[in-house]
Motif scaffolding. Structure first.
Motif, PDB file in Angstrom:
ATOM      1  N   GLU A 117       0.904  -1.082   0.247  1.00  0.00           N
ATOM      2  CA  GLU A 117      -0.306  -0.006  -0.245  1.00  0.00           C
ATOM      3  C   GLU A 117       1.048   1.477   0.375  1.00  0.00           C
ATOM      4  OE1 GLU A 117      -2.954  -0.549   3.235  1.00  0.00           O
ATOM      5  OE2 GLU A 117      -4.040  -1.694   2.310  1.00  0.00           O
ATOM      6  N   ASP A 118       2.278   1.135   0.896  1.00  0.00           N
ATOM      7  CA  ASP A 118       2.671   2.402   0.699  1.00  0.00           C
ATOM      8  C   ASP A 118       3.758   2.664  -0.965  1.00  0.00           C
ATOM      9  OD1 ASP A 118       2.613   2.840   3.529  1.00  0.00           O
ATOM     10  OD2 ASP A 118       4.584   1.382   3.960  1.00  0.00           O
ATOM     11  N   GLU A 119       3.963   1.486  -1.325  1.00  0.00           N
ATOM     12  CA  GLU A 119       4.305   1.545  -2.709  1.00  0.00           C
ATOM     13  C   GLU A 119       3.555   1.902  -3.978  1.00  0.00           C
ATOM     14  OE1 GLU A 119       7.987   0.653  -3.997  1.00  0.00           O
ATOM     15  OE2 GLU A 119       8.235   0.603  -1.801  1.00  0.00           O
ATOM     16  N   VAL A 120       2.025   1.658  -3.424  1.00  0.00           N
ATOM     17  CA  VAL A 120       1.275   2.398  -4.686  1.00  0.00           C
ATOM     18  C   VAL A 120       0.964   3.617  -4.568  1.00  0.00           C
ATOM     19  CG1 VAL A 120      -1.074   1.686  -4.463  1.00  0.00           C
ATOM     20  CG2 VAL A 120      -0.352  -0.286  -4.190  1.00  0.00           C
ATOM     21  N   SER A 121       1.087   3.899  -2.790  1.00  0.00           N
ATOM     22  CA  SER A 121       0.951   5.307  -3.108  1.00  0.00           C
ATOM     23  C   SER A 121       1.842   6.405  -4.009  1.00  0.00           C
ATOM     24  CB  SER A 121       0.328   5.488  -1.215  1.00  0.00           C
ATOM     25  OG  SER A 121       0.784   7.174  -1.410  1.00  0.00           O
ATOM     26  N   ARG A 122       3.369   5.852  -3.625  1.00  0.00           N
ATOM     27  CA  ARG A 122       3.678   6.368  -3.958  1.00  0.00           C
ATOM     28  C   ARG A 122       3.658   6.689  -5.585  1.00  0.00           C
ATOM     29  NH1 ARG A 122       7.385   4.789   0.506  1.00  0.00           N
ATOM     30  NH2 ARG A 122       7.753   2.998  -0.619  1.00  0.00           N
ATOM     31  N   LEU A 123       3.689   4.954  -6.338  1.00  0.00           N
ATOM     32  CA  LEU A 123       3.859   5.089  -7.384  1.00  0.00           C
ATOM     33  C   LEU A 123       2.505   6.122  -7.924  1.00  0.00           C
ATOM     34  CD1 LEU A 123       4.195   3.216 -10.030  1.00  0.00           C
ATOM     35  CD2 LEU A 123       2.911   1.664  -9.400  1.00  0.00           C
ATOM     36  N   SER A 150      -9.358  -7.213  -5.016  1.00  0.00           N
ATOM     37  CA  SER A 150      -9.505  -6.625  -3.799  1.00  0.00           C
ATOM     38  C   SER A 150      -8.778  -5.384  -3.475  1.00  0.00           C
ATOM     39  CB  SER A 150     -10.638  -6.381  -2.927  1.00  0.00           C
ATOM     40  OG  SER A 150     -11.086  -7.373  -4.328  1.00  0.00           O
ATOM     41  N   LEU A 151      -7.872  -5.239  -2.713  1.00  0.00           N
ATOM     42  CA  LEU A 151      -6.848  -4.514  -1.572  1.00  0.00           C
ATOM     43  C   LEU A 151      -6.112  -3.277  -2.283  1.00  0.00           C
ATOM     44  CD1 LEU A 151      -5.038  -7.834   0.860  1.00  0.00           C
ATOM     45  CD2 LEU A 151      -7.039  -5.559   1.208  1.00  0.00           C
ATOM     46  N   LEU A 152      -6.038  -4.310  -3.708  1.00  0.00           N
ATOM     47  CA  LEU A 152      -5.176  -2.737  -4.164  1.00  0.00           C
ATOM     48  C   LEU A 152      -6.015  -2.007  -5.015  1.00  0.00           C
ATOM     49  CD1 LEU A 152      -2.084  -2.369  -6.108  1.00  0.00           C
ATOM     50  CD2 LEU A 152      -3.269  -3.622  -8.276  1.00  0.00           C
ATOM     51  N   SER A 153      -7.212  -2.155  -5.119  1.00  0.00           N
ATOM     52  CA  SER A 153      -8.284  -1.395  -5.901  1.00  0.00           C
ATOM     53  C   SER A 153      -8.677  -0.065  -4.608  1.00  0.00           C
ATOM     54  CB  SER A 153      -9.334  -1.614  -5.929  1.00  0.00           C
ATOM     55  OG  SER A 153      -9.222  -2.894  -7.436  1.00  0.00           O
TER      56      SER A 153
END
Length: 89
Positions: free
Chosen positions: A16-22, A79-82
């Motif tokens: 989730e931290d990486e996705v936020s940065r992306l 689902s978690l990624l979304s």
């Protein structure tokens, strides 16, 4: 790329931290990016396959303390990624 593996040490909160940065980078430069999720077959993905994926830049991640069936792990991860991408409030 995210590889789901029951023996991984990285947790989903790290994803989730990486996705936020992306997402921030996408907003900053306007370039679309892809996130791929690899789910192994029933019985698990082999250590060699995980090693090959990680060697190619993937992150090996565990969803939690329970080992999910392959038919369940993929939908849970997506689902978690979304949710991490802000598609669900």
């Amino acid at each position: 790329m995210i590889v789901l593996h029951q023996d991984a040490t990285m947790s989903w909160s790290s994803v989730e931290d990486e996705v936020s940065r992306l997402a921030d980078r996408c907003l900053a430069d306007g370039r679309p990016r892809s996130i791929n999720v690899v789910v192994g077959p029933e019985g698990g993905i082999s250590e060699q396959e995980v090693s090959d994926f990680v060697g190619a830049g993937a992150q090996s991640v565990v969803l939690g303390s329970n080992i999910l069936r392959a038919s369940t792990a993929g939908p849970v991860a997506l689902s978690l990624l979304s949710r991490a991408l802000g598609r669900f409030a």
